[in-house]
Design a protein around this motif. Structure first.
Motif, PDB file in Angstrom:
ATOM      1  N   THR A  71      51.527  13.471  21.997  1.00  0.00           N
ATOM      2  CA  THR A  71      53.268  13.514  22.354  1.00  0.00           C
ATOM      3  C   THR A  71      53.475  13.912  23.629  1.00  0.00           C
ATOM      4  OG1 THR A  71      53.715  13.483  19.999  1.00  0.00           O
ATOM      5  CG2 THR A  71      55.436  13.696  22.065  1.00  0.00           C
ATOM      6  N   TYR A 395      52.148   3.455  16.837  1.00  0.00           N
ATOM      7  CA  TYR A 395      53.575   2.813  17.244  1.00  0.00           C
ATOM      8  C   TYR A 395      53.919   2.842  16.205  1.00  0.00           C
ATOM      9  CZ  TYR A 395      53.280   2.331  22.164  1.00  0.00           C
ATOM     10  OH  TYR A 395      52.636   1.776  23.808  1.00  0.00           O
ATOM     11  N   ASP A 396      55.273   2.670  16.319  1.00  0.00           N
ATOM     12  CA  ASP A 396      56.094   2.777  14.303  1.00  0.00           C
ATOM     13  C   ASP A 396      56.643   0.929  14.376  1.00  0.00           C
ATOM     14  OD1 ASP A 396      58.384   1.929  16.617  1.00  0.00           O
ATOM     15  OD2 ASP A 396      59.438   3.747  15.443  1.00  0.00           O
ATOM     16  N   LYS A 402      54.919   6.564  18.317  1.00  0.00           N
ATOM     17  CA  LYS A 402      55.532   7.639  16.962  1.00  0.00           C
ATOM     18  C   LYS A 402      55.125   8.867  17.996  1.00  0.00           C
ATOM     19  CE  LYS A 402      54.239   6.529  12.843  1.00  0.00           C
ATOM     20  NZ  LYS A 402      53.844   6.288  12.136  1.00  0.00           N
ATOM     21  N   TYR A 403      56.709   9.033  18.394  1.00  0.00           N
ATOM     22  CA  TYR A 403      56.066  10.749  19.189  1.00  0.00           C
ATOM     23  C   TYR A 403      56.469  11.704  18.560  1.00  0.00           C
ATOM     24  CZ  TYR A 403      54.807   8.260  23.681  1.00  0.00           C
ATOM     25  OH  TYR A 403      54.647   7.228  24.568  1.00  0.00           O
TER      26      TYR A 403
END
Length: 422
Positions: A71, A395-396, A402-403
């Motif tokens: 993140t 990744y979503d 996705k942080y």
């Protein structure tokens, strides 16, 4: 012997991987519960510590702490605030000790660059004088790569990768339109006194004619005539000219080309953007159509294109800082020691904060070509390993990274309020 609590804080401009260091700190402390009690984090750096705004990281989920590794940003908040000498502002130091005492802080880890190293050094020296010794460890971080002793700084490798990729991709765009449109593209990057980030753009050059055709370094005074001559030659030979310029480029008198006349919290000149200055010169003197871009916060927050080498080193610095503190060390900083170029290998080293604080490591002359517009093979040898490897975030389903955002619950305050002039 009672366990000591640990206080970690982030300082200065953030990097794509400063949270990986935070992850290293917290995860290492959590597996050493017999020696480390609670782990607190200063909300917005040293300012949060002075205000007794301490985030209790034990309230954060294990998975969220792990997610800090991928993140960007500063998960606990950062600041630009430099402690003066104790003779100038004793109250701030006394306040720090009060906060340390109130929350049983025995370890203080300060994650930042040169000015932050100065703060960490001062704190490491002052505890004993004020009757409360605290083990203070500086933790390296700066995209500028200008800390001395350490081979490189966590944060730089990822920014270097971003800059090299950006100038490569933007130049392909410019080249495709050069016959009827833009002839000159200018990418401005950070680097007040040291040209490490600008130099990284040179990694995009693999064959003759590859961009960038010109790199402007703070270490070399800007020579207008030679610059314009090179721009004209590049346009005539390649159809376009791609330029990387460091924000800290100066003229022969030492004045920043983009000095706005304002000073920041550390007393540094606030730079107003050198890319448009260079672009206007190109238009005025050569008549070429141009475009320019300022990478600014984009370069230091681009976690999606981070260097795996950088991520690994950032985490290792956080882990080493805790290990150093547990071992009884103070007034030191973990470093990265390069042990081999081929294959690239490195290990954790150690440096006294007294030799790090307020010192800058600039680009060696041997890393800049004689004409002042490019990097040498020696520079490439140094830079290339630092951008190697990919460490993509998850990744979503919507296609975005996705942080994580932490809860950042503050520990109960035990002291009276303290005013900080920030």
């Amino acid at each position: 012997m009672a366990k000591k609590n640990l206080l970690y804080a982030q300082s200065g401009g953030v990097t794509p991987v400063i949270n990986a260091t935070a992850c290293g700190v917290i995860e290492t402390a959590r597996v050493n519960r017999d020696q480390v009690g609670k782990v607190y984090a200063g909300e917005n750096g040293i300012i949060g510590v002075l205000r007794e705004n301490l985030i209790d990281t034990s309230k954060e989920r294990k998975g969220d702490i792990a997610a800090l590794r991928h993140t960007p940003g500063g998960a606990f908040g950062s600041c630009r605030f430099k402690l003066k000498g104790i003779e100038d502002n004793r109250a701030e130091y006394e306040r720090l000790i009060e906060v340390f005492k109130a929350h049983d802080i025995g370890y203080f880890l300060y994650n930042g660059g040169g000015d932050s190293s100065d703060t960490a050094y001062k704190v490491s020296q002052i505890g004993s004088k004020l009757g409360y010794p605290v083990q203070c460890i500086g933790v390296p971080k700066t995209i500028d790569n200008d800390l001395p002793i350490t081979d490189n700084c966590p944060g730089f490798g990822s920014v270097a990768k971003y800059v090299a990729v950006s100038i490569m991709e933007a130049s392909l765009d410019v080249e495709s339109m050069a016959s009827s449109s833009t002839k000159v593209f200018i990418l401005e990057v950070m680097g007040r006194h040291a040209g490490w980030i600008a130099a990284a753009g040179g990694l995009a050059q693999r064959e003759d004619g590859d961009p960038p055709h010109i790199i402007l370094f703070p270490e070399r005074p800007f020579e207008q005539r030679a610059f314009l001559k090179r721009v004209k030659e590049s346009v005539e030979k390649y159809g376009y000219c791609s330029i990387v310029v460091s924000e800290g480029v100066r003229d022969r008198k030492g004045k920043f080309l983009s000095d706005s006349g304002v000073r920041d919290a550390f007393g540094h000149a606030q730079l107003g953007g050198v890319a448009p200055v260079i672009a206007s010169l190109v238009k005025e003197k050569l008549g070429y159509k141009y475009h320019w871009a300022v990478s600014d916060y984009l370069q230091r927050s681009a976690r999606h294109v981070a260097s795996k080498t950088d991520v690994d080193q950032a985490y290792a610095m956080g882990k080493a800082a805790v290990d150093f503190a547990i071992a009884g060390k103070s007034g030191v900083m973990p470093t990265i020691e390069r042990t081999s170029d081929k294959p690239y290998r490195w290990k954790v080293g150690e440096a006294p904060l007294s030799r790090v604080a307020n010192r800058e490591k600039k680009m060696p002359a041997r890393y800049i070509t004689k004409d002042g517009f490019g990097i040498t093979p020696s520079a490439r040898k140094y830079l290339e390993p630092l951008i190697r490897g990919e460490d993509y975030p998850p990744y979503d389903k919507q296609g975005l990274p996705k942080y994580v955002r932490l809860q950042k619950k503050l520990a109960p305050k035990k002291l009276d309020p303290f005013e900080v002039d920030d």
